[in-house]
Structure formats: structure tokens, C-alpha cells
Design a protein around this motif. Structure first.
Motif, mmCIF file in Angstrom:
data_model
loop_
_atom_site.group_PDB
_atom_site.id
_atom_site.type_symbol
_atom_site.label_atom_id
_atom_site.label_comp_id
_atom_site.label_asym_id
_atom_site.label_seq_id
_atom_site.Cartn_x
_atom_site.Cartn_y
_atom_site.Cartn_z
ATOM 1 N N LEU A 257 0.839 -1.207 0.000
ATOM 2 C CA LEU A 257 0.000 0.000 0.000
ATOM 3 C C LEU A 257 0.872 1.254 0.000
ATOM 4 C CD1 LEU A 257 -3.157 0.420 0.352
ATOM 5 C CD2 LEU A 257 -2.600 1.108 2.671
ATOM 6 N N GLN A 258 1.925 1.220 0.836
ATOM 7 C CA GLN A 258 2.815 2.383 0.900
ATOM 8 C C GLN A 258 3.518 2.613 -0.433
ATOM 9 O OE1 GLN A 258 5.138 1.041 4.142
ATOM 10 N NE2 GLN A 258 3.686 1.781 5.721
ATOM 11 N N LEU A 259 3.889 1.490 -1.076
ATOM 12 C CA LEU A 259 4.581 1.604 -2.362
ATOM 13 C C LEU A 259 3.659 2.222 -3.412
ATOM 14 C CD1 LEU A 259 7.151 0.982 -3.987
ATOM 15 C CD2 LEU A 259 6.230 -1.277 -4.456
ATOM 16 N N LEU A 260 2.401 1.803 -3.414
ATOM 17 C CA LEU A 260 1.422 2.365 -4.352
ATOM 18 C C LEU A 260 1.312 3.877 -4.138
ATOM 19 C CD1 LEU A 260 -1.526 -0.208 -4.182
ATOM 20 C CD2 LEU A 260 -0.053 0.239 -6.155
ATOM 21 N N GLN A 261 1.271 4.253 -2.877
ATOM 22 C CA GLN A 261 1.132 5.664 -2.513
ATOM 23 C C GLN A 261 2.309 6.459 -3.055
ATOM 24 O OE1 GLN A 261 -1.352 6.931 -0.873
ATOM 25 N NE2 GLN A 261 -0.700 8.735 0.269
ATOM 26 N N ARG A 262 3.523 5.897 -2.860
ATOM 27 C CA ARG A 262 4.722 6.611 -3.334
ATOM 28 C C ARG A 262 4.719 6.726 -4.840
ATOM 29 N NH1 ARG A 262 7.588 3.505 0.405
ATOM 30 N NH2 ARG A 262 8.616 2.265 -1.208
ATOM 31 N N ALA A 263 4.193 5.669 -5.506
ATOM 32 C CA ALA A 263 4.199 5.650 -6.973
ATOM 33 C C ALA A 263 3.025 6.439 -7.544
ATOM 34 C CB ALA A 263 4.162 4.201 -7.465
ATOM 35 N N LYS A 264 2.262 7.063 -6.646
ATOM 36 C CA LYS A 264 1.091 7.862 -7.044
ATOM 37 C C LYS A 264 0.090 7.041 -7.851
ATOM 38 C CE LYS A 264 3.514 12.237 -6.769
ATOM 39 N NZ LYS A 264 4.139 13.334 -7.526
ATOM 40 N N ALA B 132 -5.910 5.469 5.552
ATOM 41 C CA ALA B 132 -6.356 6.718 6.188
ATOM 42 C C ALA B 132 -5.206 7.399 6.901
ATOM 43 C CB ALA B 132 -7.495 6.417 7.158
ATOM 44 N N ALA B 133 -4.259 6.578 7.403
ATOM 45 C CA ALA B 133 -3.143 7.135 8.158
ATOM 46 C C ALA B 133 -2.088 7.764 7.239
ATOM 47 C CB ALA B 133 -2.509 6.041 9.017
ATOM 48 N N LEU B 134 -2.091 7.346 5.970
ATOM 49 C CA LEU B 134 -1.084 7.850 5.043
ATOM 50 C C LEU B 134 -1.470 9.260 4.564
ATOM 51 C CD1 LEU B 134 -0.428 4.706 2.813
ATOM 52 C CD2 LEU B 134 1.124 5.712 4.468
ATOM 53 N N PRO B 135 -0.472 10.087 4.271
ATOM 54 C CA PRO B 135 -0.801 11.413 3.737
ATOM 55 C C PRO B 135 -1.472 11.292 2.370
ATOM 56 C CG PRO B 135 1.565 10.988 3.600
ATOM 57 C CD PRO B 135 0.974 9.863 4.397
ATOM 58 N N LYS B 136 -2.436 12.150 2.147
ATOM 59 C CA LYS B 136 -3.176 12.086 0.864
ATOM 60 C C LYS B 136 -2.284 12.596 -0.261
ATOM 61 C CE LYS B 136 -7.528 10.928 1.997
ATOM 62 N NZ LYS B 136 -6.968 9.898 2.913
#
Lengths: 377, 227
Positions: free
Chosen positions: A299-306, A348-352
Motif C-alpha cells: 500500500l505504501q509503495l502504491l502511494q509513493r508511486a502515485k 487513512a493514516a497515510l498522507p493524501k
């Protein structure tokens, strides 16, 4: 009248003379038995007695006095006689009783303590091995070079592809290539060269082998509603590789002895053994903890990769709702609402971040796979 | 139960006479010969769990033999496995004996046999293991040893030191502590004694004149190694 005590002294045999002890207000009456009836009796006043505890387990009451026959020692074990003695004895003897009882208690306590300590040490060793083994496995895994991991994955990959129909080019391969590109760009110090293969099969599944080979079945791509959903699965699988989960499982299955060998430095013999295990890699199931770890880091990786992470959650949720026989991904990735809920909480905890869409049109990619896209419920 | 030791010395046997209906317990495999009036049964003395604990904890046999003179009076000949003396003790209900695990040969029906846990230090170092057999009750008890049996009589508070692997049986009125054989740790090991038991009277201590462990180590060098 049967004996309830043994009397020792110069006039008695070394094994002790069996006798019957009676307690009354005057003191102890000791009646010695002789074969053929009537025996000696000796009355000893309380004032002449001294008491202590003795015997192998300190469970005998030892009564000593000096009589006409010299020093006499009485060993009492009979509980009734001891109780009667205690109750009738005058106060000046009760102090000795208390001391004797205290000694017995101390001996018993010490014995219990020693046994308790020994048992505790044994249990802590077992528990230490049980829980410490995870740590040992991690240390062992960290000592295995990436090249070996790649070789291992490579041979499993070849074995697998020999029986499969691979899609080498087309919109599907290009789309997966783009996803992989965007995801791997966000992995710092990536030691792995990820290679994604599309295999033609209606099975809804995807898996990753140690070393960086990722296999996606067309069934999974047909099932997905958007590129983001597939990217979610990809991100999850890539993190299994990055976290070396496959290697962990293998090392664990090799047993504690091997783990210790690896930790202590002998890795040579292991390569051959691991080659044999490469076939098992394909049926490898990850543990629940590993799945959770891959979920969260994915999930974090997806977030970083936008890439929109909600695609991953949506896909997981949809898989958990339906049970359509051929969803193999479910058998290796047991779905539960708890898992999706957990991911939602993580998200929810990750920055948008505002997601950037893919350059391909997912409907066209699916069309190129030659089947009607599955309509979402 | 009337008993008599035949051929006293290294290879003795014990002859036990039973009246009609009487029965005795014996170590499994102890029976050499018996009258046709005697039935041999195997019995788990102390119930299944008791037998199980005896088997695993003391290394004694799971089953005891019961020899029962069910069809009239008769006699039985019993012998131990190892060469060594036999001793017959009479228990009168008051005195109790602790017996190391290989020491029991036979006992009258009135004899109660229990496995008993020793303290940790005694269990580890006494050479008897953690569990020993405790014999109580009333009747004749037959013990066997490896080598000759020697009886030590201890007066109250009299002490005696015994090498731990030579113990056969001792009365429960004695107590003992484990000690190093010499004052130093290294000398204790190199003297060949290691640990010893310091017994304190009153009571009886039966010891055997040979040490089974040392004998085993000695004989091992003569056993041909098969390929």
C-alpha cells in the motif's frame, strides 16, 4: 497393636526396633514388640525429650532422650501419633515442634524452588527456541546473497513456464510494464531486477518468485476493473520479493539446524538443497504475518508511486465477496473483511496524494486479452 | 512366603515357597522355574499410570510378574539378570527402604512399591536418577545387586561415605547429601570418584561391591565392532 515407630539405640538392632508409641499426659509410653507376645515397655516423661525433624525427606519426627539403656532415638512417621504427641506435649516442647516443622517447610520449599527453577529454565529454553527461531530465520535469510536467490527463482520460473502459454507482447504486457516501471522507480536501493510475465490462463492468480520474477495470469487481468486494481496486486507481490518472504519460508522449512548453519557461516551446502526446493516454491504459501506485511508495504509503495491505493482495497474486497471456484489467489491469499479493513485504516493514516492515472486504457487492455471484461456487481 | 537363597555368591537363585492362594510380585523375567500349581500373570503394579511412570521415570519394567499359587502350594525359583548377590529383608510395616531402580527382585504381596522423586541435586548426582523405588508395607522383600552386597549399619548421627553408583538400598530413616569426593572440583573428577553420598544414621545402607556403569565401560573395549 502394630508398630508405628522405630527405636534406635545401643540395645537395638541397627535397622531399628519396631515399637508402638502411645501418648498420654505422663509422657510417651514405648512398647517394644517381641515375637510371641508381651514386650518391654518404657515410659519417658516429656521433660526428658528433645524433638527435631529427620529422615531422608525430613518427614520423620525424631525424638531423643537418655534412658537407662543409654541414648535412645525414636523415629516417628505415623501421622496420628505425631498429631497426638503435638497436642499433648507441654508448652516448652512446642517450641521445638515449631522449629522442626519450620525446618521441614524450609526443606520442602527449597526443593520446590529448585525444581521450579529447573523447570523454568527448561521452559524458557523451549520458548526461546520457539520465538527466537523467527529471529534466527531472519538473520539466516539476511546472510543469503541476492544472486543465489535469483538463481533459485530462475530455475523455478523455467520449470513453471515450460508448461504455460506466455503472452510476449501486446497492450497487456505494455500495461504491466508501465505499472512495474512506476512501482520499481519508488523502491530505494532495489537489488532486484523485476521481470513481469503474463501467462494466458483463466486462473485468477498472480505470484512472485524469490529474485524478482512476477507472474500474472490473464484471468486476474480480466477480473480486474481497472489498472489500479492490478497494480495493487503487483505491489503486494513485489513486496513479497523485497521482504524476501519466499526465502524465509524455505529457510524455515529447512529446519532449525540448517538455520543455525547459515547463521554460523556455512552457506555452500545450502545451494544444492535449495535447488531441489525450487519446485516447491510454486506451491509456497506465505504466512499470515508475511501477507499483512506485504499488504501494508504494498500500500505504501502504491502511494509513493502515485497509483490510487483504493484500487487494491477494492479488488481485495471484491475477491472476498465472491467465491468463484477458480480464484486461486484466494487459496494462497485468504481474504477477509478484517484484511480490507486493516488496509483502509492504513490508507487513512497515510498522507493524501493526488493519484496520477496510467497512460493506457484498461478496457482496451482487457479487450486485447480476447474476452469480455467482467462487469462489476 | 518362605524364601531361601540357593548357591550364595555370584550366581545365586532364590527359592520361594508359596502356600495355596498366596501370590508374590517379581521383576519381569525373574522366574527361572516353578511348580505347575503356580500361575504367572503380568500385572501393572500401581495401575496403568503408576506402571507408566515406573517405566519412564525409574527405568524399571512396566510390568511386574505376579506368581500366584492358585492351584495349591508350590515353589518358584527366581534369579536376577546380573551376576551378584541376593539379600532378603523383612519389612514390618514401619521401616521403609529406598531401592535403586535395578535392585528389586521380588516382594511379598504386602509390599507396596512406589516411584518416588528425589531432589534435583540427588537426582542429578547420586547416580540413582531422579526416581527411585520406595518399598513399604509388610512382608519379605528380595533385592539383588551387582557383585556382593555389603550391609552398613549406622547408629544415630553416625556418618558414612558411599560412592554414588554403589548404592543398592537404604532405609528411610537415613538421610544423605551429595558431596564432591575431594575438596577440589578437578581432583574430584580425576580421583575417579566424582560425587559421593554422605549418609547419616540411624539405619541401614546396602551397597554393592561392583559398579555397573564402570563395568559397562570396561567391557565395551572387548566388544568386537561389527561392520
Amino acid at each position: 497393636m502394630s508398630s508405628n515407630a522405630l527405636c534406635f539405640g545401643h540395645n537395638h538392632p541397627a535397622s531399628g526396633a519396631p515399637c508402638f508409641v502411645q501418648v498420654d499426659a505422663a509422657g510417651l509410653t514405648i512398647i517394644f514388640e517381641f515375637t510371641g507376645g508381651g514386650g518391654d515397655r518404657e515410659v519417658v516423661p516429656f521433660a526428658a525429650l528433645s524433638v527435631s525433624a529427620g529422615g531422608l525427606d525430613h518427614d520423620h519426627l525424631v525424638v531423643k532422650w537418655t534412658g537407662v539403656q543409654g541414648e535412645q532415638t525414636l523415629y516417628l512417621k505415623d501421622q496420628d501419633a505425631i498429631r497426638a504427641f503435638r497436642q499433648t506435649a507441654p508448652d516448652d516442647l512446642s517450641l521445638h515442634f515449631a522449629q522442626a516443622a519450620e525446618l521441614v517447610r524450609q526443606v520442602r520449599q527449597r526443593r520446590r524452588l529448585v525444581w521450579g527453577l529447573a523447570l523454568g529454565m527448561f521452559l524458557s529454553t523451549v520458548l526461546g527456541l520457539w520465538f527466537g527461531s523467527d529471529l534466527l530465520v531472519q538473520i539466516a535469510v539476511s546472510r543469503i546473497p541476492v544472486e543465489w536467490e535469483q538463481k533459485l527463482g530462475e530455475s523455478a520460473y523455467r520449470d513453471f513456464l515450460a508448461q504455460q502459454e506466455v503472452i510476449k507482447e501486446g497492450p497487456a504486457v505494455a500495461a504491466l510494464g508501465e505499472m512495474t516501471q512506476r512501482l520499481t522507480e519508488q523502491i530505494p536501493n532495489n537489488p532486484y531486477k523485476f521481470e513481469v510475465t503474463v501467462v494466458k490462463s483463466d486462473v485468477i492468480n498472480a505470484f512472485a518468485l524469490p529474485g524478482g520474477h512476477v507472474v500474472v495470469f490473464t484471468g486476474l487481468m480480466k477480473k480486474a476493473d481497472s489498472g489500479e486494481e492490478v497494480a495493487g496486486v503487483m505491489s503486494h507481490e513485489l513486496n513479497h520479493v523485497l521482504r524476501r518472504h519466499g526465502l524465509e519460508r524455505i529457510v524455515k522449512s529447512l529446519g532449525l539446524l540448517t538455520v543455525v548453519t547459515i547463521v554460523l557461516g556455512d552457506q555452500q551446502g545450502l545451494v544444492g538443497m535449495m535447488k531441489q526446493l525450487s519446485v516447491e516454491l510454486l506451491t509456497l504459501k506465505f504466512g499470515r504475518e508475511q501477507e499483512t506485511e506485504a499488504d501494508v508495504t504494498g500500500l505504501q509503495l502504491l502511494q509513493r508511486a502515485k497509483i490510487d491505493p483504493s484500487g487494491m482495497i477494492k479488488f481485495f474486497e471484491r475477491l472476498s465477496e465472491k467465491d468463484e471456484g477458480r480464484m486461486e489467489w484466494l487459496s494462497t491469499h485468504p481474504m477477509s473483511t478484517a484484511r480490507a479493513e486493516r488496509l483502509k485504516a492504513e490508507l487513512a493514516a497515510l498522507p493524501k496524494k493526488s493519484p496520477e492515472p496510467f497512460t493506457f486504457d484498461w478496457k482496451q487492455v482487457q479487450a486485447s486479452l480476447g474476452a469480455q471484461p467482467v462487469v462489476a456487481p | 512366603m518362605k524364601s531361601e537363597i540357593l548357591y550364595p555368591g555370584a550366581f545365586p537363585m532364590v527359592r520361594v515357597e508359596l502356600t495355596a492362594g498366596e501370590h508374590i510380585k517379581a521383576e519381569s523375567g525373574a522366574m527361572v522355574a516353578c511348580s505347575p500349581t503356580i500361575d504367572i500373570e503380568s500385572k501393572m503394579e500401581g495401575g496403568f499410570l503408576g506402571a507408566l511412570s515406573r517405566k519412564f521415570l525409574t527405568g524399571e519394567k512396566f510390568f511386574f510378574q505376579t506368581l500366584r499359587a492358585s492351584r495349591g502350594p508350590g515353589e518358584a525359583l527366581l534369579a536376577p539378570t546380573v551376576p551378584g548377590e541376593i539379600v532378603i529383608l523383612e519389612l514390618d510395616g514401619v521401616n521403609e527402604y529406598m531401592v535403586q531402580k535395578d535392585g528389586f527382585l521380588a516382594g511379598a504381596d504386602g509390599i507396596v512399591i512406589e516411584s518416588k522423586m528425589q531432589s534435583l541435586s540427588r537426582g542429578l548426582l547420586s547416580g540413582e536418577g531422579f526416581f527411585i523405588l520406595k518399598m513399604s508395607g509388610k512382608g519379605t522383600l528380595v533385592l539383588n545387586s551387582f557383585g556382593a552386597i555389603h550391609k552398613i549399619e549406622l547408629k544415630p548421627d553416625q556418618e558414612y561415605i558411599v560412592d554414588n553408583s554403589h548404592l543398592v538400598a537404604w532405609s528411610s530413616t537415613t538421610s544423605y547429601n551429595i558431596e564432591k569426593a575431594t575438596s577440589g572440583w578437578i581432583a574430584s573428577v580425576t580421583s575417579g570418584e566424582g560425587f559421593v553420598c554422605r549418609f547419616r544414621g540411624p539405619g541401614l545402607v546396602y551397597i554393592q561391591s561392583r559398579n555397573p556403569g564402570s563395568f559397562g565401560a570396561w567391557i565395551r573395549q572387548f566388544i568386537p565392532v561389527s561392520e
